[in-house]
Motif scaffolding. Sequence first.
Motif, PDB file in Angstrom:
ATOM      1  N   MET A  69      45.063  49.370  27.750  1.00 43.81           N
ATOM      2  CA  MET A  69      44.478  48.101  28.201  1.00 43.81           C
ATOM      3  C   MET A  69      45.043  47.748  29.575  1.00 43.81           C
ATOM      4  O   MET A  69      46.252  47.772  29.784  1.00 43.81           O
ATOM      5  N   THR A  70      44.171  47.450  30.505  1.00 41.41           N
ATOM      6  CA  THR A  70      44.630  47.096  31.852  1.00 41.41           C
ATOM      7  C   THR A  70      45.222  45.693  31.862  1.00 41.41           C
ATOM      8  O   THR A  70      44.867  44.845  31.066  1.00 41.41           O
ATOM      9  N   LYS A  71      46.144  45.494  32.783  1.00 45.99           N
ATOM     10  CA  LYS A  71      46.810  44.211  32.917  1.00 45.99           C
ATOM     11  C   LYS A  71      46.121  43.383  33.999  1.00 45.99           C
ATOM     12  O   LYS A  71      45.703  43.913  35.024  1.00 45.99           O
ATOM     13  N   LYS A  72      46.007  42.088  33.756  1.00 44.51           N
ATOM     14  CA  LYS A  72      45.489  41.169  34.765  1.00 44.51           C
ATOM     15  C   LYS A  72      46.633  40.719  35.672  1.00 44.51           C
ATOM     16  O   LYS A  72      47.683  40.282  35.194  1.00 44.51           O
ATOM     17  N   ILE A  73      46.428  40.824  36.964  1.00 41.57           N
ATOM     18  CA  ILE A  73      47.432  40.423  37.945  1.00 41.57           C
ATOM     19  C   ILE A  73      46.787  39.454  38.924  1.00 41.57           C
ATOM     20  O   ILE A  73      45.724  39.735  39.470  1.00 41.57           O
ATOM     21  N   PHE A  74      47.414  38.288  39.102  1.00 42.38           N
ATOM     22  CA  PHE A  74      46.846  37.344  40.067  1.00 42.38           C
ATOM     23  C   PHE A  74      47.516  37.498  41.423  1.00 42.38           C
ATOM     24  O   PHE A  74      48.649  37.959  41.540  1.00 42.38           O
ATOM     25  N   MET A  75      46.773  37.113  42.438  1.00 40.91           N
ATOM     26  CA  MET A  75      47.266  37.225  43.798  1.00 40.91           C
ATOM     27  C   MET A  75      47.290  35.870  44.480  1.00 40.91           C
ATOM     28  O   MET A  75      46.355  35.082  44.370  1.00 40.91           O
ATOM     29  N   GLY A 107      45.790  50.845  38.658  1.00 37.75           N
ATOM     30  CA  GLY A 107      45.281  50.806  37.294  1.00 37.75           C
ATOM     31  C   GLY A 107      45.232  49.445  36.644  1.00 37.75           C
ATOM     32  O   GLY A 107      45.166  49.341  35.416  1.00 37.75           O
ATOM     33  N   ASN A 108      45.230  48.391  37.438  1.00 35.56           N
ATOM     34  CA  ASN A 108      45.198  47.029  36.908  1.00 35.56           C
ATOM     35  C   ASN A 108      43.973  46.283  37.416  1.00 35.56           C
ATOM     36  O   ASN A 108      43.285  46.739  38.324  1.00 35.56           O
ATOM     37  N   ASP A 109      43.729  45.112  36.845  1.00 38.76           N
ATOM     38  CA  ASP A 109      42.599  44.285  37.248  1.00 38.76           C
ATOM     39  C   ASP A 109      43.085  43.039  37.972  1.00 38.76           C
ATOM     40  O   ASP A 109      44.081  42.417  37.570  1.00 38.76           O
ATOM     41  N   LEU A 110      42.381  42.666  39.026  1.00 35.01           N
ATOM     42  CA  LEU A 110      42.684  41.445  39.762  1.00 35.01           C
ATOM     43  C   LEU A 110      42.188  40.241  38.970  1.00 35.01           C
ATOM     44  O   LEU A 110      41.013  40.175  38.596  1.00 35.01           O
ATOM     45  N   ALA A 111      43.070  39.304  38.693  1.00 35.04           N
ATOM     46  CA  ALA A 111      42.697  38.112  37.929  1.00 35.04           C
ATOM     47  C   ALA A 111      41.911  37.144  38.802  1.00 35.04           C
ATOM     48  O   ALA A 111      42.226  36.944  39.976  1.00 35.04           O
ATOM     49  N   THR A 112      40.889  36.543  38.234  1.00 41.02           N
ATOM     50  CA  THR A 112      40.164  35.479  38.915  1.00 41.02           C
ATOM     51  C   THR A 112      41.009  34.211  38.900  1.00 41.02           C
ATOM     52  O   THR A 112      42.023  34.119  38.185  1.00 41.02           O
ATOM     53  N   ALA A 113      40.581  33.210  39.647  1.00 40.25           N
ATOM     54  CA  ALA A 113      41.288  31.929  39.634  1.00 40.25           C
ATOM     55  C   ALA A 113      41.290  31.331  38.226  1.00 40.25           C
ATOM     56  O   ALA A 113      42.304  30.790  37.771  1.00 40.25           O
ATOM     57  N   GLY A 114      40.169  31.446  37.546  1.00 42.21           N
ATOM     58  CA  GLY A 114      40.097  30.928  36.185  1.00 42.21           C
ATOM     59  C   GLY A 114      41.053  31.638  35.250  1.00 42.21           C
ATOM     60  O   GLY A 114      41.715  30.999  34.407  1.00 42.21           O
ATOM     61  N   GLU A 115      41.141  32.956  35.372  1.00 44.73           N
ATOM     62  CA  GLU A 115      42.076  33.719  34.538  1.00 44.73           C
ATOM     63  C   GLU A 115      43.523  33.390  34.883  1.00 44.73           C
ATOM     64  O   GLU A 115      44.380  33.295  33.994  1.00 44.73           O
ATOM     65  N   ALA A 116      43.805  33.196  36.177  1.00 42.17           N
ATOM     66  CA  ALA A 116      45.159  32.808  36.578  1.00 42.17           C
ATOM     67  C   ALA A 116      45.526  31.438  36.009  1.00 42.17           C
ATOM     68  O   ALA A 116      46.676  31.209  35.618  1.00 42.17           O
ATOM     69  N   ARG A 117      44.560  30.535  35.964  1.00 38.96           N
ATOM     70  CA  ARG A 117      44.811  29.223  35.356  1.00 38.96           C
ATOM     71  C   ARG A 117      45.234  29.380  33.898  1.00 38.96           C
ATOM     72  O   ARG A 117      46.159  28.707  33.427  1.00 38.96           O
ATOM     73  N   GLU A 118      44.550  30.263  33.171  1.00 38.22           N
ATOM     74  CA  GLU A 118      44.899  30.500  31.766  1.00 38.22           C
ATOM     75  C   GLU A 118      46.307  31.081  31.677  1.00 38.22           C
ATOM     76  O   GLU A 118      47.116  30.671  30.830  1.00 38.22           O
ATOM     77  N   MET A 119      46.637  32.020  32.533  1.00 36.57           N
ATOM     78  CA  MET A 119      47.947  32.669  32.517  1.00 36.57           C
ATOM     79  C   MET A 119      49.066  31.676  32.795  1.00 36.57           C
ATOM     80  O   MET A 119      50.161  31.786  32.236  1.00 36.57           O
ATOM     81  N   LEU A 120      48.796  30.708  33.662  1.00 41.79           N
ATOM     82  CA  LEU A 120      49.815  29.743  34.075  1.00 41.79           C
ATOM     83  C   LEU A 120      49.814  28.473  33.251  1.00 41.79           C
ATOM     84  O   LEU A 120      50.665  27.600  33.439  1.00 41.79           O
TER      85      LEU A 120
END
Length: 291
Positions: free
Chosen positions: A1-7, A274-287
């Motif tokens: 499973m790829t990991k979401k990474i925010f920038m 090998g990872n996925d760039l997190a969207t702003a919405g996904e970063a909000r969930e992560m944080l």
Amino acid sequence: MTKKIFMTCAVTGSSPLPKHPNFPFKPEHVAAEGLAAAEAGAAILHIHVRDPETGAASTELELYREVIGLIREKNKEVILNVTTGPGCTWMQSDTEPEKCGPGTLMYTAERRLEHILDLKPEMCTLDICTMQLWGGAAINLDPMITRMGEMIQDMGVLPEIECFEAGDFVFADDLMAKGALPKNAPYSFVLGTKYGLPATTEAMSYARNQIPRGANWTAFGVSRHSFPMAAQAVLLGGNVRVGFEDTVYLRRGKMAANNAELVSWGASIIEHLGNDLATAGEAREMLGLAH
């Protein structure tokens, strides 16, 4: 499973203006660069403001209002992470060493947080270092940071803990233990400042191992270390920061046209490893931030 990474894109910073024909310092230009960086994939925009005439670092509330307003007018999803760093610089007098000299900029907690109280961004940085920096000393002692941490939480804003050297992690633990910082605060490791953590794999690994298990963290390198440390952050399980605050170059001899190009390079590193760039919405969930 790829990991979401925010920038995060640090759009303009507060260092002296570099020699770059497109470096943003006017409010409309800073906002435009931020919006383009968000379009390129940055989930978080780290915001400083500058004097629109000279390009010098500024702390004027009206400039923050203008930049934030212009961004929010066109993009309500990107996360805004606004600086609280200015106001901790002490320069020693040459003739009276017990006194401050020219260039000193020391503010109260209330002054350092004036724009955060006014604008209520989702996040703000909180520098907790006390060390040699910028030719003088950055001074962030316990009473000041405790006050700021409590005020930031009362505002409903999430602080990002900026760590410059090893002792900062112990300080952060103590601040969390007494409630001056929230348990879910993310960390940012600043690597490559002259007297701070070096921009090395070992330093980043050490920093990662000092913070609470499961905490969100971002690491970035200063100047030529920007993209090597971006790649290292991905490999060690962290998030990425790029932007003109840290470097105006993509690589040696190749200047970036704008912040968006730096973001695109950062995104390619995340994806090629090998990872996925997190969207702003996904970063909000992560944080744990509201939508």
